[in-house]
Design an enzyme around this catalytic site. Structure first.
Site, PDB file in Angstrom:
ATOM      1  N   GLY A 166       0.838  -1.194   0.000  1.00 37.17           N
ATOM      2  CA  GLY A 166       0.000   0.000   0.000  1.00 37.17           C
ATOM      3  C   GLY A 166       0.865   1.232   0.000  1.00 37.17           C
ATOM      4  N   GLN A 191       2.849   9.875   2.076  1.00 33.50           N
ATOM      5  CA  GLN A 191       4.191   9.302   2.147  1.00 33.50           C
ATOM      6  C   GLN A 191       5.119   9.824   1.060  1.00 33.50           C
ATOM      7  OE1 GLN A 191       2.530   5.131   2.520  1.00 33.50           O
ATOM      8  NE2 GLN A 191       4.378   4.918   3.743  1.00 33.50           N
ATOM      9  N   CYS A 206       6.065  -0.648   7.382  1.00 30.85           N
ATOM     10  CA  CYS A 206       5.666   0.611   6.752  1.00 30.85           C
ATOM     11  C   CYS A 206       6.846   1.119   5.942  1.00 30.85           C
ATOM     12  CB  CYS A 206       5.275   1.652   7.810  1.00 30.85           C
ATOM     13  SG  CYS A 206       4.783   3.236   7.086  1.00 30.85           S
ATOM     14  N   LEU A 207       6.593   1.538   4.734  1.00 30.90           N
ATOM     15  CA  LEU A 207       7.675   2.026   3.870  1.00 30.90           C
ATOM     16  C   LEU A 207       8.317   3.298   4.437  1.00 30.90           C
ATOM     17  CD1 LEU A 207       5.990   1.361   0.411  1.00 30.90           C
ATOM     18  CD2 LEU A 207       7.861   0.054   1.456  1.00 30.90           C
ATOM     19  N   HIS A 241      -4.204   1.071   7.966  1.00 30.52           N
ATOM     20  CA  HIS A 241      -2.841   1.620   7.972  1.00 30.52           C
ATOM     21  C   HIS A 241      -2.745   2.821   7.031  1.00 30.52           C
ATOM     22  CE1 HIS A 241       1.706   0.982   7.999  1.00 30.52           C
ATOM     23  NE2 HIS A 241       1.544   1.748   6.931  1.00 30.52           N
ATOM     24  N   GLU A 242      -3.291   2.679   5.817  1.00 30.40           N
ATOM     25  CA  GLU A 242      -3.215   3.778   4.842  1.00 30.40           C
ATOM     26  C   GLU A 242      -4.102   4.954   5.265  1.00 30.40           C
ATOM     27  OE1 GLU A 242      -0.815   3.433   3.084  1.00 30.40           O
ATOM     28  OE2 GLU A 242      -0.631   1.263   3.006  1.00 30.40           O
ATOM     29  N   HIS A 252      -2.331   7.126   7.627  1.00 30.21           N
ATOM     30  CA  HIS A 252      -1.365   8.042   6.995  1.00 30.21           C
ATOM     31  C   HIS A 252      -2.044   9.353   6.585  1.00 30.21           C
ATOM     32  CE1 HIS A 252       2.449   5.945   6.716  1.00 30.21           C
ATOM     33  NE2 HIS A 252       1.913   4.875   6.178  1.00 30.21           N
TER      34      HIS A 252
END
Ligand code: GNR
Ligand code: NI
Length: 167
Positions: A46, A51, A93-94, A135-136, A139
């Site tokens: 994702g 981000q 997480c990226l 999670h997204e 963000h």
């Protein structure tokens, strides 16, 4: 299309709250293409616009296995309208490369959003898809994985990421 730089914690831009998308126009479609290219290159399941430093309410998810055809899902102006149950999931997480931590989430969520054609849809998800949606969506609210951890783990992760950035 372009691969964009993914911001790493503790970059303050990860704390910005996304603004709603006014129209799904060429600029948004181009952003979606960049996000998809960036997510697949990472690779990740994702990616939220936040981000890559774009404060618009948009995230993408693809939870297809490597041996399956890609299945890109686009969520514009998402709204999680219901959450049920609880589960604990080991998340990455990226924006926190190399770190995985157990996070408690709702087991099932229903989300309303616009797709890449600007059409509204509603989706009820469980498993990894439900985790990824939460999670997204976090963000877009400026909320990060680290905020779900207890005090001790939070300090450890904060230190690891601060040290990493200084290198
Ligand atoms: O690639 C990712 N993997 C992942 C694994 C478990 C739970 C959530 C995720 S999302 C993450 C990509 C990312 O940082 N999205 O914001
Ligand atoms: Ni993330």
């Amino acid at each position: 299309m372009a691969i964009r730089t993914i911001l790493h914690y503790p970059d303050p831009r990860l704390r910005e709250k996304a603004l709603p998308v006014e129209a799904v126009d060429a600029r948004i479609l181009s952003l979606i293409n960049d996000m998809a290219e960036t997510m697949y290159a990472a690779p990740g399941v994702g990616l939220a616009a936040t981000q890559i430093g774009e404060t618009v309410a948009l995230f993408i998810i693809d939870i297809a296995d490597d041996d399956e055809p890609s299945d890109l899902r686009v969520f514009i102006n998402p709204d999680i309208v219901s959450k049920t149950g609880k589960l604990c999931f080991r998340e990455g997480c990226l924006s926190f490369p190399g770190i995985t931590e157990d996070v408690e989430r709702a087991a099932q969520v229903t989300v309303r959003a616009l797709d890449r054609d600007g059409n509204p849809f509603e989706l009820t998800a469980d498993g990894l898809l439900a985790v990824a949606i939460q999670h997204e969506n976090d963000h877009l609210l400026g909320k990060l994985m680290i905020d779900h951890l207890g005090l001790i783990k939070r300090r450890i992760v904060h230190r690891q990421m601060s040290k990493r950035d200084a290198d």
